[in-house]
Scaffold this motif. Structure first.
Motif, PDB file in Angstrom:
ATOM      1  N   ALA A  72     -26.792  24.888 -23.478  1.00 29.86           N
ATOM      2  CA  ALA A  72     -26.366  25.165 -24.851  1.00 29.86           C
ATOM      3  C   ALA A  72     -26.518  26.640 -25.134  1.00 29.86           C
ATOM      4  N   GLY A  73     -25.763  27.102 -26.072  1.00 27.80           N
ATOM      5  CA  GLY A  73     -25.864  28.486 -26.475  1.00 27.80           C
ATOM      6  C   GLY A  73     -25.279  29.437 -25.433  1.00 27.80           C
ATOM      7  N   GLU A  74     -25.616  30.733 -25.583  1.00 32.56           N
ATOM      8  CA  GLU A  74     -25.063  31.778 -24.730  1.00 32.56           C
ATOM      9  C   GLU A  74     -25.526  31.623 -23.289  1.00 32.56           C
ATOM     10  N   SER A  75     -26.789  31.237 -23.109  1.00 32.11           N
ATOM     11  CA  SER A  75     -27.313  31.069 -21.751  1.00 32.11           C
ATOM     12  C   SER A  75     -26.561  29.982 -21.020  1.00 32.11           C
ATOM     13  N   GLY A  76     -26.306  28.870 -21.728  1.00 32.70           N
ATOM     14  CA  GLY A  76     -25.565  27.780 -21.110  1.00 32.70           C
ATOM     15  C   GLY A  76     -24.149  28.181 -20.792  1.00 32.70           C
ATOM     16  N   ALA A  77     -23.507  28.922 -21.649  1.00 34.24           N
ATOM     17  CA  ALA A  77     -22.128  29.372 -21.435  1.00 34.24           C
ATOM     18  C   ALA A  77     -22.031  30.282 -20.214  1.00 34.24           C
ATOM     19  N   ALA A  78     -23.024  31.150 -20.021  1.00 33.15           N
ATOM     20  CA  ALA A  78     -23.027  32.069 -18.872  1.00 33.15           C
ATOM     21  C   ALA A  78     -23.133  31.305 -17.559  1.00 33.15           C
ATOM     22  N   LYS A  79     -24.009  30.289 -17.605  1.00 34.20           N
ATOM     23  CA  LYS A  79     -24.186  29.487 -16.393  1.00 34.20           C
ATOM     24  C   LYS A  79     -22.949  28.660 -16.081  1.00 34.20           C
ATOM     25  N   ILE A  80     -22.298  28.175 -17.155  1.00 34.62           N
ATOM     26  CA  ILE A  80     -21.055  27.425 -16.955  1.00 34.62           C
ATOM     27  C   ILE A  80     -19.989  28.325 -16.326  1.00 34.62           C
ATOM     28  N   LYS A  81     -19.887  29.544 -16.807  1.00 36.15           N
ATOM     29  CA  LYS A  81     -18.903  30.496 -16.290  1.00 36.15           C
ATOM     30  C   LYS A  81     -19.178  30.807 -14.826  1.00 36.15           C
ATOM     31  N   GLU A  82     -20.462  30.951 -14.479  1.00 37.26           N
ATOM     32  CA  GLU A  82     -20.840  31.242 -13.088  1.00 37.26           C
ATOM     33  C   GLU A  82     -20.448  30.092 -12.162  1.00 37.26           C
ATOM     34  N   ARG A  83     -20.709  28.832 -12.662  1.00 44.14           N
ATOM     35  CA  ARG A  83     -20.340  27.665 -11.881  1.00 44.14           C
ATOM     36  C   ARG A  83     -18.831  27.597 -11.664  1.00 44.14           C
ATOM     37  N   LEU A  84     -18.090  27.857 -12.715  1.00 46.08           N
ATOM     38  CA  LEU A  84     -16.627  27.838 -12.630  1.00 46.08           C
ATOM     39  C   LEU A  84     -16.108  28.865 -11.626  1.00 46.08           C
ATOM     40  N   GLU A  85     -16.699  30.056 -11.644  1.00 44.47           N
ATOM     41  CA  GLU A  85     -16.268  31.110 -10.711  1.00 44.47           C
ATOM     42  C   GLU A  85     -16.564  30.728  -9.265  1.00 44.47           C
ATOM     43  N   LYS A  86     -17.736  30.082  -9.063  1.00 43.79           N
ATOM     44  CA  LYS A  86     -18.086  29.657  -7.712  1.00 43.79           C
ATOM     45  C   LYS A  86     -17.137  28.589  -7.207  1.00 43.79           C
ATOM     46  N   ARG A  87     -16.825  27.630  -8.097  1.00 44.55           N
ATOM     47  CA  ARG A  87     -15.892  26.579  -7.688  1.00 44.55           C
ATOM     48  C   ARG A  87     -14.515  27.153  -7.374  1.00 44.55           C
ATOM     49  N   ASN A  88     -14.075  28.084  -8.194  1.00 48.65           N
ATOM     50  CA  ASN A  88     -12.767  28.704  -7.979  1.00 48.65           C
ATOM     51  C   ASN A  88     -12.745  29.485  -6.661  1.00 48.65           C
ATOM     52  N   GLN A  89     -13.835  30.201  -6.375  1.00 49.56           N
ATOM     53  CA  GLN A  89     -13.933  30.961  -5.126  1.00 49.56           C
ATOM     54  C   GLN A  89     -13.926  30.023  -3.918  1.00 49.56           C
ATOM     55  N   ALA A  90     -14.614  28.872  -4.056  1.00 51.20           N
ATOM     56  CA  ALA A  90     -14.636  27.894  -2.967  1.00 51.20           C
ATOM     57  C   ALA A  90     -13.241  27.358  -2.691  1.00 51.20           C
ATOM     58  N   ARG A  91     -12.476  27.110  -3.781  1.00 52.45           N
ATOM     59  CA  ARG A  91     -11.100  26.628  -3.611  1.00 52.45           C
ATOM     60  C   ARG A  91     -10.236  27.669  -2.878  1.00 52.45           C
ATOM     61  N   ILE A  92     -10.409  28.934  -3.284  1.00 51.91           N
ATOM     62  CA  ILE A  92      -9.635  30.011  -2.654  1.00 51.91           C
ATOM     63  C   ILE A  92      -9.969  30.116  -1.159  1.00 51.91           C
ATOM     64  N   GLU A  93     -11.262  30.066  -0.836  1.00 48.40           N
ATOM     65  CA  GLU A  93     -11.675  30.173   0.555  1.00 48.40           C
ATOM     66  C   GLU A  93     -11.178  28.989   1.378  1.00 48.40           C
ATOM     67  N   ASP A  94     -11.197  27.800   0.770  1.00 49.63           N
ATOM     68  CA  ASP A  94     -10.707  26.613   1.469  1.00 49.63           C
ATOM     69  C   ASP A  94      -9.208  26.724   1.732  1.00 49.63           C
ATOM     70  N   ALA A  95      -8.481  27.238   0.740  1.00 51.49           N
ATOM     71  CA  ALA A  95      -7.034  27.417   0.908  1.00 51.49           C
ATOM     72  C   ALA A  95      -6.734  28.437   2.019  1.00 51.49           C
ATOM     73  N   GLU A  96      -7.521  29.530   2.055  1.00 51.75           N
ATOM     74  CA  GLU A  96      -7.339  30.544   3.093  1.00 51.75           C
ATOM     75  C   GLU A  96      -7.634  29.968   4.482  1.00 51.75           C
ATOM     76  N   ARG A  97      -8.707  29.158   4.540  1.00 50.46           N
ATOM     77  CA  ARG A  97      -9.070  28.544   5.820  1.00 50.46           C
ATOM     78  C   ARG A  97      -7.957  27.628   6.329  1.00 50.46           C
ATOM     79  N   ARG A  98      -7.417  26.817   5.418  1.00 53.82           N
ATOM     80  CA  ARG A  98      -6.334  25.924   5.800  1.00 53.82           C
ATOM     81  C   ARG A  98      -5.100  26.706   6.263  1.00 53.82           C
ATOM     82  N   LYS A  99      -4.838  27.812   5.577  1.00 52.71           N
ATOM     83  CA  LYS A  99      -3.697  28.645   5.937  1.00 52.71           C
ATOM     84  C   LYS A  99      -3.880  29.248   7.328  1.00 52.71           C
ATOM     85  N   GLU A 100      -5.102  29.740   7.619  1.00 52.60           N
ATOM     86  CA  GLU A 100      -5.371  30.330   8.929  1.00 52.60           C
ATOM     87  C   GLU A 100      -5.264  29.288  10.038  1.00 52.60           C
TER      88      GLU A 100
END
Length: 346
Positions: free
Chosen positions: A14-42
């Motif tokens: 909750a609050g700003e601390s919770g929002a920051a952590k949510i954003k960090e989680r989202l960025e990590k998930r997005n990065q994992a998707r990108i890396e997985d897509a690159e791996r599949r492409k290679e």
């Protein structure tokens, strides 16, 4: 439920601390998707490249095999000069096809490798059979010694230096070469043997059944055949085409050549200058170092031979009994520099 709400519910942020952590989680998930897509492409690209290599190998190997078969078929009924030319061309193409197969081992499946090896062995057998049929072997006879050669080797006994005037046994034949084009030594023990440039220039040289001998061949022979050599030191000038070694042991050999084929040889050192590749088969304990023998007319003989003095593939050795990709053959080694012979005096 969206991803943000899901994460908030899971972690109770909750609050700003919770929002920051949510954003960090989202960025990590997005990065994992990108890396997985690159791996599949290679992986896809890698598979595509492998398939392209395999297709290229299959088409090229098949095309060259058919070309060699047509050359061999065309020898039937042709005159000797034409047959000789076509067999030489077929031989060169067969050697090139062997090199192509060796260079492709890393990406071929075991099945493809076995099939290609079988096809190549069949070609080599057909080549030998065609040569034997179209160019029957002639009995080998050593040339009589010249006066010039007698002067050079005067300190050596006449018996040791005299060439055999009669025909040699079957083991002393050079395929397809006329007796006038051949010279060499046979059936000698504990002798110092020499041939001059005048004697061997552009001829086929055969050394057979020699034991504990030192041999010096000054000049540029067309081919060099060594058979049944035991505990000898053999030094030769530039050989314009091939050197064939068979049943050699406990010896030291030194020569420049276009190609080296070595069979049934063990515990032998080879000081080599080769412009294509060296090939060994059924060998053990063979070691290599760069050619180092020198004599006054060596530069001239290199010119006569047509060999490229600046191109030496002495470490490029193909062992036909060892096809384990990525693992060096145990049948040959490089001679360490401190152990290499530098004094070639008699």
């Amino acid at each position: 439920m969206d991803v943000t709400a899901e994460i908030s519910q899971e972690d109770g942020f909750a609050g700003e601390s919770g929002a920051a952590k949510i954003k960090e989680r989202l960025e990590k998930r997005n990065q994992a998707r990108i890396e997985d897509a690159e791996r599949r492409k290679e992986e896809k690209e890698s598979q595509s490249v492998a398939e392209e290599k395999d297709e290229f190998f299959s088409k090229t190997f098949s095309r060259e095999r058919v070309c060699i078969e047509e050359l061999l078929s065309s020898c039937s009924g042709a005159d000797r000069a034409v047959v000789t030319q076509r067999l030489e061309e077929a031989t060169v193409k067969t050697v090139q096809l062997q090199k192509f197969l060796n260079d492709s081992v890393l990406f071929l499946t075991q099945y493809e490798l076995r099939q290609s090896q079988a096809a190549l062995q069949k070609l080599q057998a057909s080549l030998a059979e065609t040569r034997e049929t179209a160019l029957p072997k002639k009995k080998f006879a050593f040339r009589a010694r010249t006066k010039a050669a007698d002067k050079v080797s005067a300190p050596v006994s006449d018996t040791a230096q005299a060439d055999v005037a009669t025909s040699a046994p079957a083991s002393g034949e050079v395929d397809g070469a006329a007796a006038s084009e051949q010279c060499g030594f046979s059936n000698m023990d504990n002798e110092f043997l020499t041939k001059t440039s005048e004697e061997i220039q552009k001829r086929d040289v055969l050394l057979t059944h020699l034991s504990n001998c030192k041999v010096r061949l000054v000049g540029s022979p067309s081919t060099l055949h060594l058979k049944h050599i035991d505990s000898c030191e053999i030094l030769c000038g530039p050989v314009s085409s091939s050197v064939f070694v068979d049943h050699c042991r406990n010896s030291t050999l030194s020569f420049p050549c276009q190609q080296l084929r070595t069979h049934n040889t063990k515990d032998t050192q080879v000081y080599l200058h080769v412009t294509s590749r060296a090939i060994i088969e059924d060998c053990h304990g063979v070691s290599f170092a760069p050619f180092s023998w020198s004599y006054p007319t060596l530069e001239e003989d290199f010119s006569v031979s047509g060999l490229d003095k600046d191109r030496n593939n002495w470490t490029q050795v193909d062992d036909f009994n060892w096809l384990a990709a990525g693992t060096p053959s145990p049948n040959w080694t490089v001679i360490p520099e401190p152990d290499r012979k530098t004094n070639w005096d008699p």
